[in-house]
Write a protein that holds these residues in place. Structure first.
Motif, PDB file in Angstrom:
ATOM      1  N   VAL A  94      -4.028   6.114  -5.978  1.00  0.00           N
ATOM      2  CA  VAL A  94      -2.746   6.897  -6.447  1.00  0.00           C
ATOM      3  C   VAL A  94      -1.486   6.477  -6.162  1.00  0.00           C
ATOM      4  CG1 VAL A  94      -4.250   9.115  -6.099  1.00  0.00           C
ATOM      5  CG2 VAL A  94      -2.942   8.162  -4.194  1.00  0.00           C
ATOM      6  N   THR A  95      -0.121   6.983  -6.304  1.00  0.00           N
ATOM      7  CA  THR A  95       1.039   6.214  -5.883  1.00  0.00           C
ATOM      8  C   THR A  95       1.196   6.162  -4.735  1.00  0.00           C
ATOM      9  OG1 THR A  95       2.089   8.542  -6.068  1.00  0.00           O
ATOM     10  CG2 THR A  95       1.981   7.532  -8.118  1.00  0.00           C
ATOM     11  N   ASP A  96       2.037   5.255  -4.449  1.00  0.00           N
ATOM     12  CA  ASP A  96       2.033   5.073  -2.967  1.00  0.00           C
ATOM     13  C   ASP A  96       2.864   6.019  -1.938  1.00  0.00           C
ATOM     14  OD1 ASP A  96       1.053   2.345  -2.904  1.00  0.00           O
ATOM     15  OD2 ASP A  96       2.986   1.300  -3.284  1.00  0.00           O
ATOM     16  N   ALA A  97       3.804   6.983  -2.697  1.00  0.00           N
ATOM     17  CA  ALA A  97       4.202   8.069  -2.145  1.00  0.00           C
ATOM     18  C   ALA A  97       3.115   8.937  -1.767  1.00  0.00           C
ATOM     19  CB  ALA A  97       5.238   8.712  -3.096  1.00  0.00           C
ATOM     20  N   CYS A  98       2.259   9.442  -2.956  1.00  0.00           N
ATOM     21  CA  CYS A  98       1.106  10.300  -2.527  1.00  0.00           C
ATOM     22  C   CYS A  98       0.344   9.597  -1.460  1.00  0.00           C
ATOM     23  CB  CYS A  98       0.481  10.581  -3.805  1.00  0.00           C
ATOM     24  SG  CYS A  98      -0.907  11.501  -3.758  1.00  0.00           S
ATOM     25  N   ALA A  99       0.151   8.588  -1.525  1.00  0.00           N
ATOM     26  CA  ALA A  99      -0.831   8.063  -0.560  1.00  0.00           C
ATOM     27  C   ALA A  99      -0.205   8.156   0.856  1.00  0.00           C
ATOM     28  CB  ALA A  99      -1.421   6.406  -0.557  1.00  0.00           C
ATOM     29  N   THR A 100       1.026   7.941   1.119  1.00  0.00           N
ATOM     30  CA  THR A 100       1.848   7.882   2.448  1.00  0.00           C
ATOM     31  C   THR A 100       1.543   9.211   3.098  1.00  0.00           C
ATOM     32  OG1 THR A 100       3.345   6.388   1.696  1.00  0.00           O
ATOM     33  CG2 THR A 100       3.958   7.714   3.433  1.00  0.00           C
ATOM     34  N   ASP A 101       1.574  10.466   2.066  1.00  0.00           N
ATOM     35  CA  ASP A 101       1.357  11.813   2.674  1.00  0.00           C
ATOM     36  C   ASP A 101      -0.051  12.156   3.047  1.00  0.00           C
ATOM     37  OD1 ASP A 101       3.959  12.300   1.914  1.00  0.00           O
ATOM     38  OD2 ASP A 101       3.665  13.280   0.255  1.00  0.00           O
ATOM     39  N   LEU A 102      -0.854  11.328   2.561  1.00  0.00           N
ATOM     40  CA  LEU A 102      -2.457  11.644   2.866  1.00  0.00           C
ATOM     41  C   LEU A 102      -2.958  10.796   3.851  1.00  0.00           C
ATOM     42  CD1 LEU A 102      -3.782  12.076  -0.936  1.00  0.00           C
ATOM     43  CD2 LEU A 102      -3.206  13.776   0.957  1.00  0.00           C
ATOM     44  N   THR A 103      -2.225   9.533   4.354  1.00  0.00           N
ATOM     45  CA  THR A 103      -2.743   8.539   5.064  1.00  0.00           C
ATOM     46  C   THR A 103      -2.273   8.566   6.580  1.00  0.00           C
ATOM     47  OG1 THR A 103      -2.818   7.145   3.374  1.00  0.00           O
ATOM     48  CG2 THR A 103      -2.932   5.974   5.200  1.00  0.00           C
ATOM     49  N   GLY A 104      -3.204   8.013   7.525  1.00  0.00           N
ATOM     50  CA  GLY A 104      -2.777   7.979   8.640  1.00  0.00           C
ATOM     51  C   GLY A 104      -1.733   6.774   9.139  1.00  0.00           C
ATOM     52  N   GLY A 105      -2.320   5.678   9.834  1.00  0.00           N
ATOM     53  CA  GLY A 105      -1.745   4.611  10.195  1.00  0.00           C
ATOM     54  C   GLY A 105      -2.181   3.403   9.405  1.00  0.00           C
ATOM     55  N   ILE A 106      -1.602   2.189   9.748  1.00  0.00           N
ATOM     56  CA  ILE A 106      -2.000   1.030   8.823  1.00  0.00           C
ATOM     57  C   ILE A 106      -2.631   0.299   9.770  1.00  0.00           C
ATOM     58  CG2 ILE A 106      -0.994  -0.949   7.703  1.00  0.00           C
ATOM     59  CD1 ILE A 106       1.477   0.753   6.735  1.00  0.00           C
ATOM     60  N   ARG A 107      -3.802  -0.531   9.331  1.00  0.00           N
ATOM     61  CA  ARG A 107      -4.708  -1.225  10.180  1.00  0.00           C
ATOM     62  C   ARG A 107      -4.790  -2.743   9.510  1.00  0.00           C
ATOM     63  NH1 ARG A 107      -7.236   3.728  10.727  1.00  0.00           N
ATOM     64  NH2 ARG A 107      -7.722   4.290  12.941  1.00  0.00           N
ATOM     65  N   VAL A 108      -4.419  -2.848   8.219  1.00  0.00           N
ATOM     66  CA  VAL A 108      -4.323  -4.066   7.544  1.00  0.00           C
ATOM     67  C   VAL A 108      -3.343  -4.422   6.711  1.00  0.00           C
ATOM     68  CG1 VAL A 108      -5.936  -5.486   5.797  1.00  0.00           C
ATOM     69  CG2 VAL A 108      -6.971  -3.946   7.472  1.00  0.00           C
ATOM     70  N   ILE A 109      -2.855  -5.495   6.762  1.00  0.00           N
ATOM     71  CA  ILE A 109      -1.732  -5.973   5.902  1.00  0.00           C
ATOM     72  C   ILE A 109      -2.394  -7.222   5.138  1.00  0.00           C
ATOM     73  CG2 ILE A 109       0.568  -6.926   5.611  1.00  0.00           C
ATOM     74  CD1 ILE A 109       1.107  -5.417   8.042  1.00  0.00           C
ATOM     75  N   GLY A 110      -2.323  -7.373   3.745  1.00  0.00           N
ATOM     76  CA  GLY A 110      -2.840  -8.312   3.251  1.00  0.00           C
ATOM     77  C   GLY A 110      -1.668  -9.416   2.527  1.00  0.00           C
ATOM     78  N   LEU A 111      -2.048 -10.396   2.344  1.00  0.00           N
ATOM     79  CA  LEU A 111      -0.982 -11.239   1.820  1.00  0.00           C
ATOM     80  C   LEU A 111      -1.545 -11.983   0.552  1.00  0.00           C
ATOM     81  CD1 LEU A 111       0.000 -13.179   4.976  1.00  0.00           C
ATOM     82  CD2 LEU A 111       0.963 -11.051   4.283  1.00  0.00           C
ATOM     83  N   THR A 112      -0.913 -11.720  -0.575  1.00  0.00           N
ATOM     84  CA  THR A 112      -1.029 -12.668  -1.806  1.00  0.00           C
ATOM     85  C   THR A 112      -0.130 -13.749  -1.940  1.00  0.00           C
ATOM     86  OG1 THR A 112       0.529 -11.221  -2.910  1.00  0.00           O
ATOM     87  CG2 THR A 112      -1.726 -10.475  -3.098  1.00  0.00           C
ATOM     88  N   LEU A 113      -0.683 -14.905  -2.252  1.00  0.00           N
ATOM     89  CA  LEU A 113      -0.005 -16.239  -2.305  1.00  0.00           C
ATOM     90  C   LEU A 113       0.578 -16.423  -3.620  1.00  0.00           C
ATOM     91  CD1 LEU A 113      -2.463 -18.041   0.023  1.00  0.00           C
ATOM     92  CD2 LEU A 113      -0.819 -16.229   0.755  1.00  0.00           C
ATOM     93  N   GLU A 114       1.780 -17.208  -3.366  1.00  0.00           N
ATOM     94  CA  GLU A 114       2.184 -17.894  -4.780  1.00  0.00           C
ATOM     95  C   GLU A 114       1.150 -19.075  -5.140  1.00  0.00           C
ATOM     96  OE1 GLU A 114       6.170 -19.507  -3.436  1.00  0.00           O
ATOM     97  OE2 GLU A 114       6.897 -17.416  -3.447  1.00  0.00           O
ATOM     98  N   GLN A 115       1.547 -19.397  -6.361  1.00  0.00           N
ATOM     99  CA  GLN A 115       0.551 -20.506  -6.862  1.00  0.00           C
ATOM    100  C   GLN A 115       0.648 -21.720  -6.234  1.00  0.00           C
ATOM    101  OE1 GLN A 115      -1.055 -19.857  -9.532  1.00  0.00           O
ATOM    102  NE2 GLN A 115      -2.173 -21.993  -9.898  1.00  0.00           N
ATOM    103  N   GLY A 116      -0.390 -22.381  -5.719  1.00  0.00           N
ATOM    104  CA  GLY A 116      -0.335 -23.723  -5.112  1.00  0.00           C
ATOM    105  C   GLY A 116      -0.232 -23.641  -3.719  1.00  0.00           C
ATOM    106  N   ALA A 117       0.033 -22.402  -3.097  1.00  0.00           N
ATOM    107  CA  ALA A 117       0.167 -22.274  -1.788  1.00  0.00           C
ATOM    108  C   ALA A 117      -1.090 -22.321  -0.903  1.00  0.00           C
ATOM    109  CB  ALA A 117       0.663 -20.841  -1.294  1.00  0.00           C
ATOM    110  N   SER A 118      -1.204 -23.047   0.343  1.00  0.00           N
ATOM    111  CA  SER A 118      -2.374 -23.304   1.028  1.00  0.00           C
ATOM    112  C   SER A 118      -2.532 -22.065   1.891  1.00  0.00           C
ATOM    113  CB  SER A 118      -2.150 -24.537   2.025  1.00  0.00           C
ATOM    114  OG  SER A 118      -3.153 -24.695   2.804  1.00  0.00           O
ATOM    115  N   ALA A 119      -3.924 -21.652   1.878  1.00  0.00           N
ATOM    116  CA  ALA A 119      -4.192 -20.417   2.549  1.00  0.00           C
ATOM    117  C   ALA A 119      -4.232 -20.525   4.314  1.00  0.00           C
ATOM    118  CB  ALA A 119      -5.628 -19.908   2.086  1.00  0.00           C
ATOM    119  N   PRO A 120      -4.536 -22.027   4.577  1.00  0.00           N
ATOM    120  CA  PRO A 120      -4.901 -22.255   5.932  1.00  0.00           C
ATOM    121  C   PRO A 120      -3.272 -22.286   6.533  1.00  0.00           C
ATOM    122  CG  PRO A 120      -6.364 -23.441   5.100  1.00  0.00           C
ATOM    123  CD  PRO A 120      -5.544 -22.861   3.771  1.00  0.00           C
TER     124      PRO A 120
END
Length: 807
Positions: free
Chosen positions: A177-203
């Motif tokens: 659902v939209t982030d605004a709707c999810a904020t009302d239905l969600t408790g806390g945040i346990r995970v933050i995911g990082l998407t990388l730019e082209q060619g970036a090294s994950a390590p």
């Protein structure tokens, strides 16, 4: 060294040991391969992010599988901003998850399938058709559910059913659902995911993220590659832990029983070969050479059995893993990873186990005197030694002591003391069987026939004369009946007692229970008029260690249900165990972290006994709902004064008896316990079946001369077979009686202990079908392993020679 020709000559003697070693090594190999295999992989909905950051874990004791406590909202926001500014990072996405379920779609307890749309960037799948949600009532869901863009659907959330319009479909699971709707239905945040730019090294990004996490002060763990498996659902982790307990128990039991069978088989073989060993001593063989010969035989049998078992375990491990997945003892998607060194180690272990089992027998063989070669009779003149008497009586004393201790022990030690009772009494009676055979066999053998004849006399005298052979047959029957009946009866008694305790602890006439959902929504409890009596389930994290604690949010009905006042705003009720662990007492200020990451300082209003309520903490319902928008009620009770529940359709709830709910609340756990139980019983019965069959097969094959003499003395084939069958029946009956002698004190001690611990009447429940099955199985197997070989021998030289005399 012993030759293969010698092994072939004495195949009946070594068959049981060979099969036991092969089976034991196969079980150990399969168990080790499954235990050493990895998890189910990175969750699909997070697999698209090369770098993931999760909140730091709290202190978990024992087999707890709660989620890590979430970051505080301000810390989560600051950390996400720092991570988003790192070189090579395209975006830092906070994963928001909440309870969402389409009616009719199965969902397990604790699953949170709802997410904010920004979290879709972390998934390994994307849109299939349509577009992302833009309006508050838009939703994107799995295409496998059968809905398409424009459809209007109803989705259950913690507050109740909500109507959404499908704006698009996904190539994978989840409700977005939209982030605004999810904020009302969600408790806390346990995970933050990082998407990388082209060619970036994950390590490289991961190293920078670790520095950012450390500098932010909020704590966290940076995961890349296979380490992202740690974010698999906690339910999967719990399932794997249960499976690991099963596999570990199977491997340990397999190794123990293999040693038992090998030692019993070689002890019986040595007793049979006394004349052979006496001849060897007569021609100059030393005790050391005899020990070496017996150990060489054991090593040959063990090596051959271990090789077969290692190959079988390697081949059967994938199939065994699939069986565990189907049984719910491993999570979906689990696969075995082959490791070449595991069967090699198992092969060496099998050979070592065979040697360990034969060590005592080799020492006994070395003590055979040269004069044993002169003995022809099979009479066991001294089956009981002083050491055997002392050991047997000591083991029985220890078993009785454990039985007494069980009656006064706590729940943590009750199972161990119960097993100690069974093991002590089983070991003691096994050692004392030779002393019991002669006085008891006569009384058991007389009813075999309607008249006192030669067959009954032959049965009695054969069993009383060959005490060692009779004891070797009775011992595995005793073990089979003991463990099969005790394990199943203990599980049944414990389950019944726990159900009675839960039903007796709450004062209610009926229960509103979930039906097809992991819990009750607010709409379900309010619509039935039972919201004041609902137990809103959540997890909080206590003290500076932030250890997970089960908690319930309650209202005014709590006092009617449990007899204790409900906590008011700003207070909490705790159990004694929690108070002791955290140093809390009545009036103390307890610091608790909630599902949204926020902390509260609450005054301890009361400290209850651990059995008073089915939770570790009791909180005001409004406080739980404020901090955990996805919390669901486990149950809502109807007391005598409440009006009957009004049916509310489509909300996944139905009214049942309190006893029915108490039995069903732990239904999944009980199912896994029974699977565990049946696997252990089947393994124990299988091993002892090998012991029974091999002992009787060896004994019958070694009695060819006796059978020939009986036929030449005028006995018919039917009379001889009746005598052989009578001996087997007597041995099985005596083993069954001794097995029940072991079961009764162990079970009674546990019943008394449960009464003391649970405070409710507990009655012993004997699993009679298992009694009949264990005794009947031993009887059928024993008759097959004794009568059939005897019948074959009578059709051979003995039978032909008798026919020639008659002619």
């Amino acid at each position: 060294m012993i030759s293969l020709a010698t092994v072939r000559e004495r195949w009946a003697s070594f068959l049981g040991s060979f099969v036991a070693v092969a089976l034991g090594v196969a079980v150990v190999t399969m168990s080790a391969l499954i235990l050493l295999s990895g998890g189910t992989g990175v969750p699909e909905r997070l697999a698209g992010a090369p770098v993931l950051v999760r909140a730091p874990a709290g202190e978990q004791a024992g087999a707890q599988f709660a989620e890590n406590p979430p970051w505080a909202p301000t810390r989560a926001k600051e950390l996400r901003q720092k991570l988003a500014g790192l070189p090579g990072v395209r975006s830092a996405v906070a994963d928001r998850s909440f309870y969402a379920q389409l009616p009719g779609i199965k969902q397990g307890a604790g699953e949170r399938q709802g997410h904010g749309w920004s979290s879709a960037a972390l998934a390994s799948y994307g849109l299939h058709e349509g577009q992302e949600p833009s309006a508050r009532d838009d939703i994107v869901l799995d295409r496998a559910l059968g809905h398409g863009p424009g459809d209007r659907i109803t989705v259950l959330t913690a507050g109740g059913p909500q109507r959404f319009t499908v704006s698009g479909t996904l190539k994978g699971p989840g409700y977005y659902v939209t982030d605004a709707c999810a904020t009302d239905l969600t408790g806390g945040i346990r995970v933050i995911g990082l998407t990388l730019e082209q060619g970036a090294s994950a390590p490289a990004v991961a190293s920078a993220a670790e520095r950012a996490v450390s500098a932010a002060g909020g704590g966290g763990e940076v995961l890349i590659g296979e380490d992202r498996d740690k974010l698999a659902p906690r339910q999967d982790e719990m399932t794997r832990w249960i499976g690991a307990q099963v596999l570990t128990a199977m491997a340990a039991l397999s190794a123990f029983v293999t040693v038992f069978i090998v030692s019993s088989a070689f002890a019986f073989t040595v007793a049979q070969r006394r004349r052979e060993f006496g001849l060897l001593r007569t021609i100059g063989a030393t005790p050391k050479q005899l020990r070496r010969m017996v150990c060489a035989e054991a090593l040959t049998v063990g090596a051959l059995g271990a090789a077969v078992g290692a190959l079988a375990g390697l081949a059967l491990a994938p199939s065994a893993a699939r069986v565990l997945v189907d049984a719910g003892l491993q999570p979906d998607g689990f696969a075995v990873q082959a490791r070449w060194w595991v069967p090699c180690v198992a092969l060496l272990l099998g050979a070592a186990v065979a040697l360990a089992g034969a060590w005592s027998a080799s020492r006994r063989a070395a003590r055979v005197a040269p004069l044993e070669a002169m003995r022809e009779a099979a009479v066991d003149e001294r089956p009981m030694t002083r050491r055997r008497w002392i050991s047997g009586l000591a083991a029985i004393t220890a078993g009785v002591g454990c039985a007494v201790g069980t009656a006064f022990s706590g729940s943590d030690t009750m199972v161990l003391l119960g097993l100690g009772t069974a093991m002590g009494l089983t070991t003691g009676l096994t050692l004392l069987i030779p002393a019991l055979v002669r006085p008891v066999v006569g009384a058991l053998a007389r009813p075999l026939g309607s008249r006192k004849g030669a067959t009954a006399l032959l049965v009695r005298e054969n069993m009383r004369t060959a005490v060692r052979r009779t004891s070797a047959t009775i011992a595995p029957v005793l073990a089979t009946v003991t463990f099969a009946v005790l394990i199943t009866s203990t599980v049944q008694t414990t389950e019944t007692a726990d159900t009675d305790r839960q039903a007796a602890s709450v004062h209610a006439s009926a229960a509103l229970a979930p039906q097809g959902t992991p819990g009750l929504t607010d709409a379900a409890t309010a619509g039935s008029g039972l919201q004041e009596n609902a137990l809103l389930s959540t997890t909080v994290y206590g003290g500076s260690r932030r250890s997970p604690l089960t908690a319930a949010g309650v209202s005014s009905g709590f006092q009617r249900l449990y007899g204790h006042p409900a906590p008011h705003a700003g207070t909490v009720v705790v159990t004694k165990a929690v108070a002791a662990a955290h140093g809390w007492s009545q009036g103390h200020r307890a610091v608790l972290t909630f599902e949204d990451g926020r902390r509260e300082r609450l005054r301890v209003a009361a400290v209850l006994s651990d059995e008073a309520v089915p939770y570790q903490l009791v909180l005001p319902r409004a406080l739980v709902r404020t901090h955990d928008p996805s919390a669901l009620a486990d149950v809502a009770y109807r007391t005598t004064g409440d009006t009957p529940v009004r049916p509310v359709g489509g909300l996944g709830a139905h009214e049942v008896r309190v006893e029915t709910y108490a039995a069903s609340a732990e239904a999944e756990e009980d199912r896994l316990v029974w699977i565990f139980t049946l696997m252990l019983v089947a393994m124990t019965a299988g091993y002892t079946a090998i012991a029974v069959a091999s002992t009787l097969l060896t004994a019958t094959a070694d009695r060819a001369g006796d059978l020939r003499i009986l036929r030449l003395s005028g006995a018919t084939s039917r009379q001889v077979l009746r005598a052989v069958a009578g001996e087997t029946v007597c041995a099985v009956v005596l083993g069954a009686v001794l097995g029940m002698v072991v079961v009764i004190p162990a079970l009674l001690g546990m019943v008394q202990g449960l009464r003391e611990n649970l405070g409710v009447p507990v009655e012993a429940t004997v699993a009679w079908p298992w009694v009949v099955g264990a005794v009947g199985g031993c009887l059928v197997l024993g008759l097959a392993a004794s009568v059939l070989p005897a019948h074959t021998l009578l059709r051979g030289p003995a039978g032909r020679r008798r026919s020639a005399r008659v002619g």
